[in-house]
Every structure is written in structure tokens, then in C-alpha cells.
Design a protein around this motif. Structure first.
Motif, PDB file in Angstrom:
ATOM      1  N   GLN A   5      -3.419  60.495-143.414  1.00 34.11           N
ATOM      2  CA  GLN A   5      -2.358  61.449-143.726  1.00 34.11           C
ATOM      3  C   GLN A   5      -1.064  61.094-143.009  1.00 34.11           C
ATOM      4  OE1 GLN A   5      -4.404  64.960-142.508  1.00 34.11           O
ATOM      5  NE2 GLN A   5      -5.223  65.382-144.539  1.00 34.11           N
ATOM      6  N   LYS A   6      -1.177  60.704-141.749  1.00 36.73           N
ATOM      7  CA  LYS A   6       0.007  60.401-140.952  1.00 36.73           C
ATOM      8  C   LYS A   6       0.730  59.164-141.478  1.00 36.73           C
ATOM      9  CE  LYS A   6       2.446  61.845-137.600  1.00 36.73           C
ATOM     10  NZ  LYS A   6       3.116  63.123-137.784  1.00 36.73           N
ATOM     11  N   ILE A   7      -0.014  58.124-141.811  1.00 36.67           N
ATOM     12  CA  ILE A   7       0.609  56.899-142.330  1.00 36.67           C
ATOM     13  C   ILE A   7       1.318  57.196-143.650  1.00 36.67           C
ATOM     14  CG2 ILE A   7       0.118  54.641-143.370  1.00 36.67           C
ATOM     15  CD1 ILE A   7       0.159  54.487-140.382  1.00 36.67           C
ATOM     16  N   LYS A   8       0.677  57.926-144.547  1.00 40.49           N
ATOM     17  CA  LYS A   8       1.301  58.269-145.825  1.00 40.49           C
ATOM     18  C   LYS A   8       2.565  59.094-145.591  1.00 40.49           C
ATOM     19  CE  LYS A   8      -2.813  58.076-148.687  1.00 40.49           C
ATOM     20  NZ  LYS A   8      -3.770  58.833-149.496  1.00 40.49           N
ATOM     21  N   GLU A   9       2.472  60.053-144.689  1.00 42.43           N
ATOM     22  CA  GLU A   9       3.613  60.912-144.376  1.00 42.43           C
ATOM     23  C   GLU A   9       4.786  60.079-143.838  1.00 42.43           C
ATOM     24  OE1 GLU A   9       4.638  63.886-140.732  1.00 42.43           O
ATOM     25  OE2 GLU A   9       2.691  64.181-141.692  1.00 42.43           O
ATOM     26  N   GLU A  12       6.326  57.968-146.589  1.00 42.02           N
ATOM     27  CA  GLU A  12       7.093  58.789-147.525  1.00 42.02           C
ATOM     28  C   GLU A  12       8.424  59.232-146.918  1.00 42.02           C
ATOM     29  OE1 GLU A  12       4.381  61.860-148.753  1.00 42.02           O
ATOM     30  OE2 GLU A  12       3.198  60.456-149.965  1.00 42.02           O
ATOM     31  N   ILE A  13       8.428  59.534-145.624  1.00 40.16           N
ATOM     32  CA  ILE A  13       9.664  59.929-144.947  1.00 40.16           C
ATOM     33  C   ILE A  13      10.687  58.809-145.035  1.00 40.16           C
ATOM     34  CG2 ILE A  13      10.675  60.328-142.653  1.00 40.16           C
ATOM     35  CD1 ILE A  13       8.136  61.940-141.980  1.00 40.16           C
ATOM     36  N   THR A  14      10.233  57.583-144.858  1.00 42.28           N
ATOM     37  CA  THR A  14      11.146  56.440-144.872  1.00 42.28           C
ATOM     38  C   THR A  14      11.511  56.013-146.286  1.00 42.28           C
ATOM     39  OG1 THR A  14       9.371  54.783-144.855  1.00 42.28           O
ATOM     40  CG2 THR A  14      10.205  55.525-142.711  1.00 42.28           C
ATOM     41  N   PHE A  20       8.086  48.909-145.200  1.00 46.97           N
ATOM     42  CA  PHE A  20       7.543  49.643-144.063  1.00 46.97           C
ATOM     43  C   PHE A  20       6.760  48.691-143.167  1.00 46.97           C
ATOM     44  CE2 PHE A  20       4.270  52.289-142.049  1.00 46.97           C
ATOM     45  CZ  PHE A  20       5.003  53.368-141.591  1.00 46.97           C
ATOM     46  N   CYS A  21       5.937  47.869-143.769  1.00 47.79           N
ATOM     47  CA  CYS A  21       5.135  46.894-143.020  1.00 47.79           C
ATOM     48  C   CYS A  21       6.035  45.890-142.314  1.00 47.79           C
ATOM     49  CB  CYS A  21       4.179  46.157-143.953  1.00 47.79           C
ATOM     50  SG  CYS A  21       3.065  47.249-144.843  1.00 47.79           S
ATOM     51  N   GLU A  22       7.049  45.442-143.022  1.00 48.35           N
ATOM     52  CA  GLU A  22       7.983  44.471-142.446  1.00 48.35           C
ATOM     53  C   GLU A  22       8.752  45.079-141.283  1.00 48.35           C
ATOM     54  OE1 GLU A  22      10.418  43.073-145.667  1.00 48.35           O
ATOM     55  OE2 GLU A  22       8.659  42.387-146.791  1.00 48.35           O
ATOM     56  N   ALA A  23       9.178  46.329-141.423  1.00 47.86           N
ATOM     57  CA  ALA A  23       9.954  46.987-140.374  1.00 47.86           C
ATOM     58  C   ALA A  23       9.168  47.103-139.072  1.00 47.86           C
ATOM     59  CB  ALA A  23      10.391  48.373-140.847  1.00 47.86           C
ATOM     60  N   PHE A  24       7.869  47.355-139.189  1.00 46.53           N
ATOM     61  CA  PHE A  24       7.030  47.521-138.002  1.00 46.53           C
ATOM     62  C   PHE A  24       6.217  46.271-137.668  1.00 46.53           C
ATOM     63  CE2 PHE A  24       7.843  51.900-139.230  1.00 46.53           C
ATOM     64  CZ  PHE A  24       8.260  52.409-138.015  1.00 46.53           C
ATOM     65  N   GLU A  35      -4.313  53.584-144.813  1.00 50.03           N
ATOM     66  CA  GLU A  35      -4.096  54.615-145.835  1.00 50.03           C
ATOM     67  C   GLU A  35      -5.370  54.924-146.614  1.00 50.03           C
ATOM     68  OE1 GLU A  35      -0.801  54.224-148.442  1.00 50.03           O
ATOM     69  OE2 GLU A  35       0.648  54.273-146.805  1.00 50.03           O
ATOM     70  N   ARG A  36      -6.205  53.945-146.823  1.00 48.76           N
ATOM     71  CA  ARG A  36      -7.463  54.158-147.542  1.00 48.76           C
ATOM     72  C   ARG A  36      -8.516  54.820-146.660  1.00 48.76           C
ATOM     73  NH1 ARG A  36      -7.821  48.274-150.308  1.00 48.76           N
ATOM     74  NH2 ARG A  36      -6.372  48.669-152.009  1.00 48.76           N
ATOM     75  N   GLY A  37      -8.323  54.755-145.355  1.00 47.29           N
ATOM     76  CA  GLY A  37      -9.288  55.342-144.436  1.00 47.29           C
ATOM     77  C   GLY A  37     -10.415  54.401-144.059  1.00 47.29           C
ATOM     78  N   THR A  38     -10.298  53.108-144.433  1.00 51.06           N
ATOM     79  CA  THR A  38     -11.343  52.158-144.065  1.00 51.06           C
ATOM     80  C   THR A  38     -11.167  51.696-142.619  1.00 51.06           C
ATOM     81  OG1 THR A  38     -10.047  50.348-145.024  1.00 51.06           O
ATOM     82  CG2 THR A  38     -11.752  51.326-146.406  1.00 51.06           C
TER      83      THR A  38
END
Length: 69
Positions: A5-9, A12-14, A20-24, A35-38
């Protein structure tokens, strides 16, 4: 899960996806698995990302303004 939930949130905010992956500097596959929870991101990583996004104002509105200029 909380991590999912936190990663999706945060993404979405950004308004970012692969950027997103590149920025971090986190591999796309890692973020996808979070995001998949695996897999779960360490809590300190989630807190850092949230802090960074809030304080650097990495949000949809700012991204749009930057692209307009």
C-alpha cells in the motif's frame, strides 16, 4: 500488506512509474515485487522515500510545472 500500500501510495503521489525507480535508484523489478507483495521493503526505506518525496516536493503538480517551463 503495509508495504504494498505504501509503495503504491508513494508512486501515485509522485505520478511516476519507471521514473520512480530511477529517482530512488531501485531496480524496477524490486519495486514491482514490493507492489505485488512478493517481497517487502525495509521500513526505513519506506520512511526515507516518504520523507524525501515530502521534503523535495516530488509530486505530480511540481512535475507538471517543470515540464511546462
Amino acid at each position: 500488506t503495509e508495504c504494498q500500500q505504501k509503495i503504491k501510495e508513494l508512486r501515485e503521489i509522485t505520478g511516476m512509474t519507471e521514473e520512480f525507480c530511477e529517482a530512488f535508484e531501485i531496480p524496477y523489478r524490486t519495486v514491482t515485487e514490493w507492489e505485488r507483495g512478493t517481497r517487502n521493503a525495509p521500513k526505513y526505506v519506506l520512511k526515507f522515500m516518504e520523507y524525501y518525496i515530502q521534503n523535495e516536493k516530488v509530486k505530480k503538480e511540481n512535475e507538471q510545472e517543470a515540464s511546462e517551463n
